[in-house]
Design an enzyme around this catalytic site. Structure first.
Site: not given
Ligand code: DHB
Length: 298
Positions: A45, A72, A130, A192
């Site tokens: 992650k 988040g 981001c 996403t």
């Molecule tokens: C997060 C959610 C997502 O769908 C993504 O693609 C990246 C990060 C998140 O909110 O942590």
């Protein structure tokens, strides 16, 4: 065997970043997880420089054909990750790809430099979904921003650098082309799709604590297929395709569209062993096609 950026993998199925908690799965399943690890490489992650708590609850909304999540990016930050998570992830029986995200190019550079020095890390994936707090632009939504980011970090590591493309922009293929031209070794997509859900009782309020979130699951599969096809047609570097993959046939379709590897995300929440099943189904389909093409005589 599947080759990806000089890394030998047992099969073409990996996980999407943030969709499989290997540390929690190890606690739940013990050494059985290591003996039957569902993915050919593990994508961790997102790690950020500073620790993050993540978004307020609720963080999930179920959709017909998928979900919206707004987690988040909670994580222990770079120092916490290096001290606590990396040793555990290094014990997995597959190569480790570390996903990193920064709010400035300097932050991304700091993360890339830190992981460049760690032998446990096979490759890096840049989460560019981001905003750059200095330019106000989402780094991965603009070819110029992506090029400038790669210029800032490319020379900091000899490890493969994968750029995780966002579908929330005018042209993912233009961004992929810029990434390749500025030294990316591979691209991965789709991340996403931005979405939201209204609160069922509170008038005018969004359901998710974070307001908006990311749509994933079968609902996005057709979007993934066209974007993977368009990106793969534009770049020569390998593509990791993902988006709503639930079966070997779905993985096969993304490979036909040009993906070298296929990532499984949302399906792993339903079935933690989905990766193994999809890898086996894909091998069966590709084996059958090889036989019927005459490449192997039956
Ligand atoms: C997060 C959610 C997502 O769908 C993504 O693609 C990246 C990060 C998140 O909110 O942590």
């Amino acid at each position: 065997m599947t080759e990806f950026c000089g890394i030998e993998l047992a099969h073409p199925i990996v996980n999407g970043s943030g969709t499989f908690d290997a540390i929690a799965a190890r606690r739940a399943f013990g050494d059985a997880l290591l003996e039957r690890f569902p993915f050919a490489a593990f994508v961790s992650k997102t790690v950020t420089v500073a620790p993050r708590q993540g978004n307020p609850a609720p963080r999930l909304w179920e959709l017909p054909g998928g979900m919206i999540n707004s987690i988040g990016l909670p994580n222990k930050g770079l120092d916490g990750y290096l001290a606590e998570d990396l040793p555990k992830l290094a014990a997995l029986p597959v190569p480790l790809i570390v996903n990193v995200m920064g709010f400035t190019r300097e932050e991304v550079a700091r993360l890339v430099e830190a992981f460049a020095a760690r032998d446990e890390v096979a490759a890096l994936e840049l989460n560019v979904s981001c905003p750059n707090v200095k330019t106000g632009m989402v780094m991965g939504a603009d070819p110029g921003e992506t090029a400038a980011l790669l210029d800032a970090v490319r020379q900091l590591t000899v490890k493969p650098v994968v750029v995780k493309l966002t579908p929330n922009c005018a042209s993912p293929a233009d961004v992929a082309e810029a990434a390749e031209a500025h030294g990316a070794d591979a691209v991965s997509l789709i991340n996403t799709l931005r979405g939201m859900a209204m609160h069922p009782r509170r008038h005018g309020q969004p359901w998710l604590g974070g307001g908006t979130g990311g749509v994933s699951g079968p609902a996005v599969r057709a979007v993934a297929l066209v974007q993977v096809a368009e990106v793969a047609a534009r770049v020569s570097v390998p593509v990791i395709g993902m988006g709503g993959v639930q079966t070997g046939r779905h993985a096969y379709d993304l490979r036909e569209a040009g993906a070298t590897l296929v990532a499984v995300g949302t399906e792993s929440f339903r079935d933690p062993l989905a990766g193994s099943r999809i890898a086996a189904e894909l091998a069966e389909i590709e084996g059958r096609n090889l036989a019927s093409s005459g490449a192997i005589s039956a």
